[in-house]
Design an enzyme around this catalytic site. Structure first.
Site, PDB file in Angstrom:
ATOM      1  N   LYS A  22       0.863  -1.210   0.000  1.00  0.00           N
ATOM      2  CA  LYS A  22       0.000   0.000   0.000  1.00  0.00           C
ATOM      3  C   LYS A  22       0.885   1.241   0.000  1.00  0.00           C
ATOM      4  O   LYS A  22       0.637   2.188  -0.736  1.00  0.00           O
ATOM      5  CB  LYS A  22      -0.882  -0.003   1.237  1.00  0.00           C
ATOM      6  CG  LYS A  22      -1.485   1.353   1.596  1.00  0.00           C
ATOM      7  CD  LYS A  22      -2.316   1.343   2.833  1.00  0.00           C
ATOM      8  CE  LYS A  22      -1.599   1.545   4.125  1.00  0.00           C
ATOM      9  NZ  LYS A  22      -1.210   2.931   4.457  1.00  0.00           N
ATOM     10  N   ASN A  23       1.942   1.225   0.803  1.00  0.00           N
ATOM     11  CA  ASN A  23       2.767   2.426   0.973  1.00  0.00           C
ATOM     12  C   ASN A  23       3.776   2.641  -0.143  1.00  0.00           C
ATOM     13  O   ASN A  23       4.449   3.671  -0.170  1.00  0.00           O
ATOM     14  CB  ASN A  23       3.455   2.429   2.339  1.00  0.00           C
ATOM     15  CG  ASN A  23       2.426   2.658   3.447  1.00  0.00           C
ATOM     16  OD1 ASN A  23       1.271   2.999   3.181  1.00  0.00           O
ATOM     17  ND2 ASN A  23       2.835   2.439   4.681  1.00  0.00           N
ATOM     18  N   CYS A 116      -5.149  13.021  13.291  1.00  0.00           N
ATOM     19  CA  CYS A 116      -5.075  11.597  12.940  1.00  0.00           C
ATOM     20  C   CYS A 116      -4.951  10.844  14.263  1.00  0.00           C
ATOM     21  O   CYS A 116      -4.365  11.346  15.213  1.00  0.00           O
ATOM     22  CB  CYS A 116      -3.848  11.396  12.049  1.00  0.00           C
ATOM     23  SG  CYS A 116      -3.399   9.670  11.900  1.00  0.00           S
ATOM     24  N   ARG A 121       0.746  14.666  12.946  1.00  0.00           N
ATOM     25  CA  ARG A 121       1.119  14.361  11.559  1.00  0.00           C
ATOM     26  C   ARG A 121       0.918  15.561  10.620  1.00  0.00           C
ATOM     27  O   ARG A 121       0.188  15.506   9.659  1.00  0.00           O
ATOM     28  CB  ARG A 121       0.358  13.138  11.064  1.00  0.00           C
ATOM     29  CG  ARG A 121       0.669  11.916  11.923  1.00  0.00           C
ATOM     30  CD  ARG A 121       0.032  10.676  11.408  1.00  0.00           C
ATOM     31  NE  ARG A 121       0.675  10.238  10.168  1.00  0.00           N
ATOM     32  CZ  ARG A 121       0.182   9.254   9.410  1.00  0.00           C
ATOM     33  NH1 ARG A 121      -0.947   8.673   9.747  1.00  0.00           N
ATOM     34  NH2 ARG A 121       0.793   8.898   8.308  1.00  0.00           N
ATOM     35  N   ASP A 306       5.157   0.691  12.005  1.00  0.00           N
ATOM     36  CA  ASP A 306       3.914   0.059  11.536  1.00  0.00           C
ATOM     37  C   ASP A 306       3.790  -1.391  11.975  1.00  0.00           C
ATOM     38  O   ASP A 306       2.755  -2.017  11.738  1.00  0.00           O
ATOM     39  CB  ASP A 306       3.831   0.122  10.003  1.00  0.00           C
ATOM     40  CG  ASP A 306       3.625   1.545   9.537  1.00  0.00           C
ATOM     41  OD1 ASP A 306       3.762   1.797   8.331  1.00  0.00           O
ATOM     42  OD2 ASP A 306       3.362   2.413  10.382  1.00  0.00           O
TER      43      ASP A 306
END
Ligand code: EPZ
Length: 418
Positions: A22-23, A116, A121, A306
Site C-alpha cells: 500500500k505504501n 489523525c 502528523r 507500523d
C-alpha cells in the site's frame, strides 16, 4: 459497519501470500500525475486507501482504469489540480499529490490533513521542501495552495526530520525541476526506493534512493512506463507474527525478506524460528515458550513503527517484561487498552509501553482505532480463549486485502459479520 468474529486457539498452518505494498502504491499513483502518458502499475492491492487515491486522481482530471491488480493512470490534462477536504480527511497520504501537481501543473490546492488517531502528523516538511524549490505557498480555509508558474528550480534540501512521504513528495517534484536537487536526511524506506525505480522508468534521473542522500537531475518531461510495485513488508510482517502468536507453522510467500531484517531479528530473539526458504518466501514456526524482547521503533532500516502494535500483541504471550518504545508517532499505543481488556498486562509511560507477560488472553468485544492497532487486535484474538468481536474493521480494510480470507486459508476461525 463490518466486524470480525474470531474464535481463538487455532494454530496457523499452510501459506499466507503477500499483496503489493500500500505504501509503495500510494506514491506510485501520485507519480502518474507527472506525465500525460499512460502509466501502468502492477500488483496494486485492492484496499480502501488505494480506492481513495484512485478517486483523488480522477478528481484532478486523470483517467484511472483497474484490471484486477493492475491500474493504468493517464493524466492527459489536470483540469482540477487539487485534493479536496472530503478525500484528505479519510487519507492523509493524499498530500503525496502536492509535489507532482505543482511540478506538472504549476499549481496545487491540497486540504490540510486534519488530526489523525496516531498523532498530529502535520505536512510542514513537505511544504517547506517545495518552497525550497521555489514554490510560493498560501494557507487559507484549511487548504494549502502552492504555485510555481515558472516551474521549480533544483536546490539542496535538508529535511529537519526524516519523513517518508515528505521525501517521496519532494523527489517527485524534483524530477521536473530546472537543474539538480539534492535531498539530505532523506527517508531510506524500501517504498522510497520503489517510487524512484518507477520514476526512473518514466525518464527521471535519480541516484541514491534508499540512502540518506538522493540526487535528482530535473528533466523537461516524463513519459509512460509499466512497473510492478514491491510486496507489502508490513502485511508480511503481520503474517509472521500471526504464525508466531498462534504457535503455528506458516509459509509467507510473495514477500521480500530483505525488507524485514529488523523484525526477523527480534522474532528470532523471542525464540521464533524464521527461515528464508527462497528469495520471496519465509518459513516461520514457533513451538516453544516465547522470550520477552524489547523493541524501539526507528526509521528504516530500524524496527518499523507500523509493526509496533502487532509485536506488542505478541509480547503479551512472552514470559517476562518487554519494553516497547515508540519514537516515530506521539500517540501510537491505542491498541494497549483494548489488549488490556482481553487480559494483557501493559503499562504506558509516555513513549514507552511496558508489557508483562505471559498473560492468557480471553475473547472480548473490542474496537479498532487505526489501521495497525486493528491488526494487533486480530493477532491477540487468534490466541485468546473464546470469541472476540472486533468493531470498525474498515480501519483494517484500509491496508490489508481480504485479511480474513487469507487467515481463514491458514486455519484461523475468523469471519466478517455485518
Ligand atoms: C509514512 O507516513 C507511512 N504512510 C506510515 O504508514 C508510516 O507509519 C510512516 O511513514 C513512518 O514510517 C505512507 O507511506 C503512506 P512520516 P508519513 O512523514 O510519511 C512527522 C500505515 O500504517 N512529520 O515519515 O506520513 C510525523 O508527524 C501508515 O501504513 C512532521 O512533523 O510519516 C511523524 O512524527 C501509518 N512534518 C514523523 O515526522 C511533516 O511534514 C514521521 O512521519 C511530515 C512528518
Amino acid at each position: 459497519m463490518d466486524r470480525f468474529l474470531i474464535r481463538g486457539g487455532q494454530r496457523l498452518h499452510g501459506t499466507l501470500n503477500t499483496s503489493g505494498s500500500k505504501n509503495a502504491a500510494l506514491p506510485a499513483l501520485a507519480a502518474c500525475l507527472l506525465t500525460a502518458d499512460p502509466v501502468t502499475l502492477e500488483g496494486i492491492p485492492n484496499v480502501r486507501d488505494i480506492n481513495t487515491m484512485e478517486r483523488l486522481l480522477a478528481h484532478t482530471g486523470a483517467t484511472v482504469k483497474r484490471e484486477g491488480h493492475n491500474l493504468t493512470v493517464a493524466a492527459h490534462e489536470l483540469s482540477k489540480p487539487e485534493a479536496p477536504y472530503d478525500v484528505v480527511k479519510t487519507m492523509r497520504a493524499s498530500s503525496l499529490v502536492l509535489g507532482p501537481l505543482v511540478a506538472r501543473a504549476g499549481v496545487a490546492r491540497v486540504s490540510m490533513p486534519g488530526g489523525c488517531a496516531i498523532g498530529a502528523r502535520p505536512i510542514n516538511l513537505h511544504v517547506t521542501a517545495l518552497e525550497s524549490l521555489g514554490a510560493t505557498t498560501h494557507q487559507d480555509h484549511g487548504y494549502i495552495e502552492a504555485r510555481a508558474k515558472d516551474g521549480l528550480r533544483g536546490q539542496l534540501v535538508t529535511f529537519d526530520k526524516i519523513t517518508v512521504t515528505g521525501t517521496e513528495d519532494l523527489m517527485m517534484a524534483a524530477t521536473l525541476a530546472h537543474g539538480e536537487t539534492i535531498i539530505e536526511n532523506a527517508a531510506r524506506e524500501p517504498e522510497v526506493e520503489d517510487v524512484a525505480q518507477l520514476l526512473t522508468k518514466m525518464g527521471a534521473k535519480i541516484t541514491g534512493a534508499g540512502t540518506s542522500t538522493i540526487r535528482v537531475q530535473g528533466v523537461k518531461r516524463l513519459h509512460g512506463a509499466t512497473h510492478r510495485i514491491i510486496p507489502d513488508r508490513i502485511e508480511a510482517g503481520t503474517f509472521l507474527i500471526a504464525a508466531a502468536i498462534t504457535a503455528g507453522e506458516v509459509r509467507v510467500t510473495g514477500c521480500q525478506p530483505l525488507h524485514l531484517g529488523a523484525l526477523i531479528a527480534k522474532l528470532r530473539h523471542a525464540g521464533v524460528t524464521v527461515t528464508e526458504e527462497n528469495a520471496d518466501t519465509l518459513l516461520v514456526s514457533s513451538n516453544g515458550p516465547l522470550r520477552s524482547t524489547d523493541i524501539t521503533t526507528e526509521e528504516h532500516p530500524g524496527f518499523p513503527t507500523d509493526l509496533q502494535a502487532q509485536f506488542m500483541a505478541l509480547m503479551t504471550q512472552a514470559a517476562g517484561i518487554s519494553f516497547v518504545k515508540e519514537n516515530i508517532f506521539e500517540n501510537r499505543f491505542m491498541h494497549a487498552p483494548e489488549l488490556a481488556r482481553m487480559g494483557a498486562n501493559i503499562r504506558i509511560d509516555g513513549r514507552q509501553a511496558i508489557v508483562a507477560g505471559a498473560t492468557p488472553l480471553s475473547g472480548a468485544q473490542v474496537m479498532a482505532t487505526d489501521l495497525r492497532a486493528s491488526a494487533s487486535l486480530v493477532l491477540a484474538a487468534l490466541v485468546a480463549k473464546g470469541e472476540t468481536l472486533i468493531d470498525r474493521v474498515y480501519h483494517i480494510d484500509r491496508g490489508y486485502e481480504r485479511i480474513e480470507e487469507k487467515l481463514q486459508g491458514a486455519g484461523a476461525d475468523i469471519t466478517r459479520v455485518a
